[in-house]
Write a protein that holds these residues in place. Structure first.
Motif, PDB file in Angstrom:
ATOM      1  N   UNK A 141       0.887   4.578  -2.364  1.00 23.68           N
ATOM      2  CA  UNK A 141       1.123   5.827  -1.636  1.00 23.68           C
ATOM      3  C   UNK A 141       0.283   5.962  -0.378  1.00 23.68           C
ATOM      4  N   UNK A 142      -0.177   4.850   0.176  1.00 22.36           N
ATOM      5  CA  UNK A 142      -1.005   4.877   1.386  1.00 22.36           C
ATOM      6  C   UNK A 142      -0.146   4.438   2.573  1.00 22.36           C
ATOM      7  N   UNK A 143      -0.051   5.308   3.559  1.00 21.68           N
ATOM      8  CA  UNK A 143       0.886   5.076   4.666  1.00 21.68           C
ATOM      9  C   UNK A 143       0.307   4.041   5.636  1.00 21.68           C
ATOM     10  N   UNK A 144       0.308   2.796   5.224  1.00 25.01           N
ATOM     11  CA  UNK A 144      -0.287   1.743   6.046  1.00 25.01           C
ATOM     12  C   UNK A 144       0.401   0.413   5.721  1.00 25.01           C
ATOM     13  N   UNK A 188       0.845  -1.207   0.000  1.00 27.61           N
ATOM     14  CA  UNK A 188       0.000   0.000   0.000  1.00 27.61           C
ATOM     15  C   UNK A 188       0.877   1.252   0.000  1.00 27.61           C
TER      16      UNK A 188
END
Lengths: 119, 315
Positions: free
Chosen positions: B157-160, B152
């Motif tokens: 680009x999802x900080x998870x 992710x």
């Protein structure tokens, strides 16, 4: 007719916001995605604003003064997308849904719908 | 008197990656000479299609680089639309994407690192992308590593960070339809963007809080912080300049999954194409045991570059 379409769109957007806000994992994933999204039903000239802030999504009627993303289509298609009946990819690839914004933001909105509704 | 010679095998990797990484090598596999060539198309999908059509029937196998035909997750295949279309340009030469080797070679190389004491229970691993190399992810979990899977983060680009194989499988399942339609460049750097380094603190923290950085070399390099002191790197597709970058940044060791050929560790797609040419069939037509046996016979065990003298294994 226009009124019903407008009401359906509003209901779908409210449901979308509610589903996002009741999904704890999604809220964490979106915690730093602060964006203003203009949803525009061009056929019935109806506008809504979705605001993603600190992981929560809120809905207000009308267009924003400035938007990070614009999602534009017919009320019927937008309603289907925000109810999760069709993936945004389908009308987007058919050219009936237009999205203006950065590729990262387009991907994020698509990701949210996948997390909410895909099995 | 006639000489008993066998024609060399010729394979090519056509990559959506940068042409700056192009190379050619000749290797011997199972007693056969194999000419390997890698050609980047700088992210130009139409150019890549044209090249595939051009070499189809002229080479013994074609590898597709910088893109996959499918992801293999728990025995399921998740197809990638643009990869499929690229593969469909060839009608004679077999086309492979490296996913067969990722599922076998990378799994066994990871186990070899466990035997070498570089990977051990409790060690923290950042795998920048795991859906693309699920075999490695499974081997790391099997070894007791504490994993952060960055699919992710690095692809969307999802900080998870994801931390379990179940989450990875869930992501693949939910993205099944989208993989068929989403332009690949939106999910993975292609062309010159592979050569760009973006120092992003959101990404850097994941490098710094883990002991080992594993997975796709382009993704690792793209977001590499200035310093990664004490970290181990597990990847492939390396060049001498890349090895130097990791060493200069303070990495303790680098392990490459594919065999090294005069300073180059090739992409899994190229090496799978070489095996396909030598064996005469796609790896997916063989059982996992047969492929594993083949890899063992070839002595493909991965390569380890220790950058500093090890003080012993602390765990």
């Amino acid at each position: 007719m226009s009124t019903n379409l407008g009401e359906d769109l509003k209901d779908s957007l409210e449901k979308f916001a509610k589903d996002c806000n009741s999904n704890e994992r999604l809220m964490v994933m979106n915690k730093d995605w602060n964006r203003v999204i203009h949803v525009c039903a061009s056929d019935i000239k109806c506008d809504y604003t979705l605001v993603s802030k600190d992981g929560s999504i809120s809905l207000t009627p009308g267009k924003p003064s400035s938007a990070d993303m614009v999602v534009q289509s017919s009320a019927e298609i937008l309603t289907s997308v925000f109810y999760g009946e069709v993936s945004p990819n389908e009308p987007y690839n058919e050219g009936t849904l237009r999205v203006q914004g950065s590729e990262q933001d387009v991907l994020r909105l698509d990701f949210i719908t996948a997390m909410l509704w895909e099995e | 008197m006639s000489e008993n010679t066998i024609d060399p095998k010729n394979v090519i990797s056509i990559s959506l990656g940068s042409s700056s990484g192009d190379f050619s090598r000749t290797i011997i596999l199972n007693g056969l000479t194999v000419n390997l060539k890698r050609e980047g198309t700088n992210g130009d999908l139409e150019h890549a299609k044209e090249k595939v059509r051009l070499v189809d029937g002229c080479v013994d196998a074609i590898g597709l680089g910088g893109i996959d035909i499918c992801l293999r997750v728990r025995g399921e295949k998740f197809f990638i639309g643009e990869g499929l279309k690229l593969a469909e340009q060839a009608h004679v030469s077999p086309v492979v994407d490296g996913s067969g080797l990722k599922d076998t070679l990378e799994r066994s190389v990871t186990r070899n690192l466990v035997e070498a004491g570089l990977i051990y229970p409790g060690i923290k691993v950042l795998m920048v992308n795991a859906l693309d190399r699920f075999g490695m992810a499974e081997a790391l979990i099997e070894a007791g590593c504490i994993c952060q899977f960055g699919d992710l983060i690095f692809n969307l680009g999802i900080d998870y960070p994801l931390t379990t194989l179940n989450e990875l499988h869930e992501l693949a399942t939910k993205y099944r339809k989208r993989l068929l339609t989403t332009p690949f460049h939106m999910l993975y750097p292609t062309g010159s963007s592979q050569d760009e380094t973006i120092a992003n603190p959101n990404f850097a923290k994941y490098y710094l809080e883990n002991d080992v950085i594993a997975g796709d070399r382009h993704l690792i390099s793209k977001h590499l912080p200035n310093r990664i002191d004490g970290k181990g790197i597990l990847t492939n597709t390396t060049r001498e300049s890349v090895v130097k970058t990791f060493r200069d940044a303070g990495a303790t060791w680098l392990a490459t999954t594919t065999p090294e050929m005069e300073g180059v560790s090739g992409g899994t797609n190229l090496m799978e194409a070489a095996l396909t040419a030598v064996v005469g069939c796609r790896l997916e037509d063989l059982s996992v045991n047969e492929v594993t046996h083949l890899i063992e016979n070839l002595g493909w065990t991965g390569s380890i570059h220790p950058f500093t003298e090890r003080r012993g294994i602390e765990h």
